[in-house]
Design a protein around this motif. Sequence first.
Motif, PDB file in Angstrom:
ATOM      1  N   ALA A  26      58.126 -21.183  24.884  1.00  0.00           N
ATOM      2  CA  ALA A  26      57.411 -21.101  26.161  1.00  0.00           C
ATOM      3  C   ALA A  26      55.966 -20.741  25.851  1.00  0.00           C
ATOM      4  O   ALA A  26      55.658 -20.255  24.766  1.00  0.00           O
ATOM      5  N   THR A  27      55.070 -20.979  26.782  1.00  0.00           N
ATOM      6  CA  THR A  27      53.656 -20.644  26.592  1.00  0.00           C
ATOM      7  C   THR A  27      53.157 -19.846  27.791  1.00  0.00           C
ATOM      8  O   THR A  27      53.755 -19.875  28.862  1.00  0.00           O
ATOM      9  N   PHE A  28      52.050 -19.133  27.607  1.00  0.00           N
ATOM     10  CA  PHE A  28      51.364 -18.472  28.703  1.00  0.00           C
ATOM     11  C   PHE A  28      49.885 -18.396  28.351  1.00  0.00           C
ATOM     12  O   PHE A  28      49.496 -18.581  27.210  1.00  0.00           O
ATOM     13  N   ARG A  29      49.033 -18.140  29.372  1.00  0.00           N
ATOM     14  CA  ARG A  29      47.585 -18.058  29.167  1.00  0.00           C
ATOM     15  C   ARG A  29      47.109 -16.638  29.367  1.00  0.00           C
ATOM     16  O   ARG A  29      47.678 -15.881  30.137  1.00  0.00           O
ATOM     17  N   VAL A  30      46.042 -16.297  28.695  1.00  0.00           N
ATOM     18  CA  VAL A  30      45.321 -15.057  28.938  1.00  0.00           C
ATOM     19  C   VAL A  30      44.028 -15.483  29.613  1.00  0.00           C
ATOM     20  O   VAL A  30      43.332 -16.373  29.104  1.00  0.00           O
ATOM     21  N   GLN A  31      43.701 -14.909  30.761  1.00  0.00           N
ATOM     22  CA  GLN A  31      42.505 -15.355  31.485  1.00  0.00           C
ATOM     23  C   GLN A  31      41.871 -14.216  32.254  1.00  0.00           C
ATOM     24  O   GLN A  31      42.498 -13.201  32.495  1.00  0.00           O
ATOM     25  N   MET A  32      40.601 -14.416  32.609  1.00  0.00           N
ATOM     26  CA  MET A  32      39.876 -13.495  33.475  1.00  0.00           C
ATOM     27  C   MET A  32      38.677 -14.230  34.041  1.00  0.00           C
ATOM     28  O   MET A  32      38.273 -15.257  33.522  1.00  0.00           O
ATOM     29  N   THR A  33      38.114 -13.701  35.085  1.00  0.00           N
ATOM     30  CA  THR A  33      36.906 -14.247  35.683  1.00  0.00           C
ATOM     31  C   THR A  33      35.821 -13.187  35.580  1.00  0.00           C
ATOM     32  O   THR A  33      36.040 -12.033  35.941  1.00  0.00           O
ATOM     33  N   VAL A  34      34.665 -13.573  35.065  1.00  0.00           N
ATOM     34  CA  VAL A  34      33.521 -12.673  35.012  1.00  0.00           C
ATOM     35  C   VAL A  34      32.646 -13.019  36.215  1.00  0.00           C
ATOM     36  O   VAL A  34      32.107 -14.123  36.288  1.00  0.00           O
ATOM     37  N   ALA A  35      32.554 -12.113  37.147  1.00  0.00           N
ATOM     38  CA  ALA A  35      31.777 -12.350  38.361  1.00  0.00           C
ATOM     39  C   ALA A  35      30.323 -11.940  38.138  1.00  0.00           C
ATOM     40  O   ALA A  35      30.036 -10.998  37.397  1.00  0.00           O
ATOM     41  N   SER A  36      29.428 -12.646  38.790  1.00  0.00           N
ATOM     42  CA  SER A  36      28.013 -12.272  38.754  1.00  0.00           C
ATOM     43  C   SER A  36      27.834 -10.964  39.508  1.00  0.00           C
ATOM     44  O   SER A  36      28.490 -10.724  40.515  1.00  0.00           O
ATOM     45  N   SER A  37      26.943 -10.139  39.010  1.00  0.00           N
ATOM     46  CA  SER A  37      26.632  -8.901  39.715  1.00  0.00           C
ATOM     47  C   SER A  37      25.173  -8.546  39.451  1.00  0.00           C
ATOM     48  O   SER A  37      24.610  -8.918  38.428  1.00  0.00           O
ATOM     49  N   CYS A  38      24.579  -7.844  40.391  1.00  0.00           N
ATOM     50  CA  CYS A  38      23.192  -7.384  40.266  1.00  0.00           C
ATOM     51  C   CYS A  38      23.081  -6.001  40.902  1.00  0.00           C
ATOM     52  O   CYS A  38      23.806  -5.680  41.842  1.00  0.00           O
ATOM     53  N   ALA A  39      22.143  -5.220  40.381  1.00  0.00           N
ATOM     54  CA  ALA A  39      21.882  -3.897  40.939  1.00  0.00           C
ATOM     55  C   ALA A  39      20.441  -3.510  40.642  1.00  0.00           C
ATOM     56  O   ALA A  39      19.871  -3.936  39.638  1.00  0.00           O
ATOM     57  N   VAL A  40      19.861  -2.725  41.528  1.00  0.00           N
ATOM     58  CA  VAL A  40      18.564  -2.128  41.252  1.00  0.00           C
ATOM     59  C   VAL A  40      18.868  -0.904  40.396  1.00  0.00           C
ATOM     60  O   VAL A  40      19.499   0.039  40.858  1.00  0.00           O
ATOM     61  N   THR A  41      18.467  -0.950  39.125  1.00  0.00           N
ATOM     62  CA  THR A  41      18.809   0.143  38.215  1.00  0.00           C
ATOM     63  C   THR A  41      17.736   1.223  38.185  1.00  0.00           C
ATOM     64  O   THR A  41      17.990   2.318  37.741  1.00  0.00           O
ATOM     65  N   LEU A  42      16.546   0.892  38.629  1.00  0.00           N
ATOM     66  CA  LEU A  42      15.502   1.898  38.777  1.00  0.00           C
ATOM     67  C   LEU A  42      14.839   1.640  40.123  1.00  0.00           C
ATOM     68  O   LEU A  42      14.121   0.659  40.294  1.00  0.00           O
ATOM     69  N   ALA A  43      15.147   2.490  41.073  1.00  0.00           N
ATOM     70  CA  ALA A  43      14.544   2.335  42.393  1.00  0.00           C
ATOM     71  C   ALA A  43      13.060   2.642  42.283  1.00  0.00           C
ATOM     72  O   ALA A  43      12.662   3.570  41.577  1.00  0.00           O
ATOM     73  N   PRO A  44      12.244   1.850  42.963  1.00  0.00           N
ATOM     74  CA  PRO A  44      10.810   2.112  42.898  1.00  0.00           C
ATOM     75  C   PRO A  44      10.463   3.456  43.524  1.00  0.00           C
ATOM     76  O   PRO A  44      11.109   3.898  44.462  1.00  0.00           O
ATOM     77  N   THR A  45       9.452   4.097  42.968  1.00  0.00           N
ATOM     78  CA  THR A  45       8.943   5.316  43.579  1.00  0.00           C
ATOM     79  C   THR A  45       7.996   4.914  44.700  1.00  0.00           C
ATOM     80  O   THR A  45       7.591   3.751  44.810  1.00  0.00           O
ATOM     81  N   ALA A  46       7.625   5.852  45.518  1.00  0.00           N
ATOM     82  CA  ALA A  46       6.717   5.567  46.631  1.00  0.00           C
ATOM     83  C   ALA A  46       5.364   5.076  46.112  1.00  0.00           C
ATOM     84  O   ALA A  46       4.890   5.540  45.077  1.00  0.00           O
ATOM     85  N   ILE A  47       4.794   4.138  46.822  1.00  0.00           N
ATOM     86  CA  ILE A  47       3.418   3.719  46.540  1.00  0.00           C
ATOM     87  C   ILE A  47       2.530   4.648  47.357  1.00  0.00           C
ATOM     88  O   ILE A  47       2.489   4.578  48.573  1.00  0.00           O
ATOM     89  N   ASP A  48       1.839   5.541  46.681  1.00  0.00           N
ATOM     90  CA  ASP A  48       0.984   6.522  47.355  1.00  0.00           C
ATOM     91  C   ASP A  48      -0.456   6.037  47.270  1.00  0.00           C
ATOM     92  O   ASP A  48      -1.034   5.969  46.191  1.00  0.00           O
ATOM     93  N   LEU A  49      -1.023   5.689  48.411  1.00  0.00           N
ATOM     94  CA  LEU A  49      -2.402   5.202  48.462  1.00  0.00           C
ATOM     95  C   LEU A  49      -3.408   6.348  48.521  1.00  0.00           C
ATOM     96  O   LEU A  49      -4.608   6.120  48.623  1.00  0.00           O
ATOM     97  N   GLY A  50      -2.920   7.561  48.456  1.00  0.00           N
ATOM     98  CA  GLY A  50      -3.812   8.711  48.387  1.00  0.00           C
ATOM     99  C   GLY A  50      -4.278   9.179  49.749  1.00  0.00           C
ATOM    100  O   GLY A  50      -3.818   8.740  50.787  1.00  0.00           O
ATOM    101  N   THR A  51      -5.242  10.094  49.715  1.00  0.00           N
ATOM    102  CA  THR A  51      -5.869  10.616  50.922  1.00  0.00           C
ATOM    103  C   THR A  51      -7.207   9.919  51.077  1.00  0.00           C
ATOM    104  O   THR A  51      -8.012   9.880  50.142  1.00  0.00           O
TER     105      THR A  51
END
Length: 171
Positions: A26-51
Motif C-alpha cells: 500500500a502507499t500513502f503521501r506526506v503533505q502540507m500546505t505553506v500559506a502566505s503570511s505577512c506581519a508588521v514586525t516593527l511598528a513605526p514610531t510617531a512622526i514628530d514634526l516638532g514644535t
Amino acid sequence: MNTRPIAGLAMTALLAGVAHAGPAVATFRVQMTVASSCAVTLAPTAIDLGTVTTQSSAVNYNGSTTLKVNCSKKTPFYIGLAPSDGNRNGKGAMLGARAGNGAQVPYTLYSNAALTRVWGNTATSTRRGNGVAGTGMAAADAVSFPVYAKVTNVNFMPDRYADTVTVSIHY
C-alpha cells in the motif's frame, strides 16, 4: 489401490501455495500546505514634526519613520497607509487636543525622501495602487519601508495636533 501419488500431489500443491506468497503493498503521501503570511514586525514610531510657531505663509515641516514588514518567502505584498479620516489618497488631517478646537492641520504621506510619491491606501492583494510594493524575503528577514510626512501650513490655533495612520498589508 495406490494412494501415495494422490497424497504426494496434495502435499506438493499445499507447499507450492505457501512458497509463492508475496507481501501486501500500500502507499500513502506526506503533505502540507505553506500559506502566505505577512506581519508588521516593527511598528513605526510617531512622526514628530516638532514644535512650531504659527506661520501665515506656506512653510514645510517634514518628518519620517520606518516600518518593517515580514512576509513568507517570495510572497508579493502591497502596503497601504490610511489616515483616521478614511482618506485613501495619502492626505490626512491632525486634530487638536483642546476641547472646542475644531481646527484640522492637513498633512500628506510620502514613500520617498524627495516627497514626490504620495503614499495612500488604494493597494489591494493584486496591485500596488498608490501604496508601496514588496516581496517577502524569508522567515527572519523583514523588509524596511521609510514613511515621510509633510505639513505645508501651520496657521492654526496653538494646540497639540495628532492623527493615527493605519498600515494595511495586502498579500
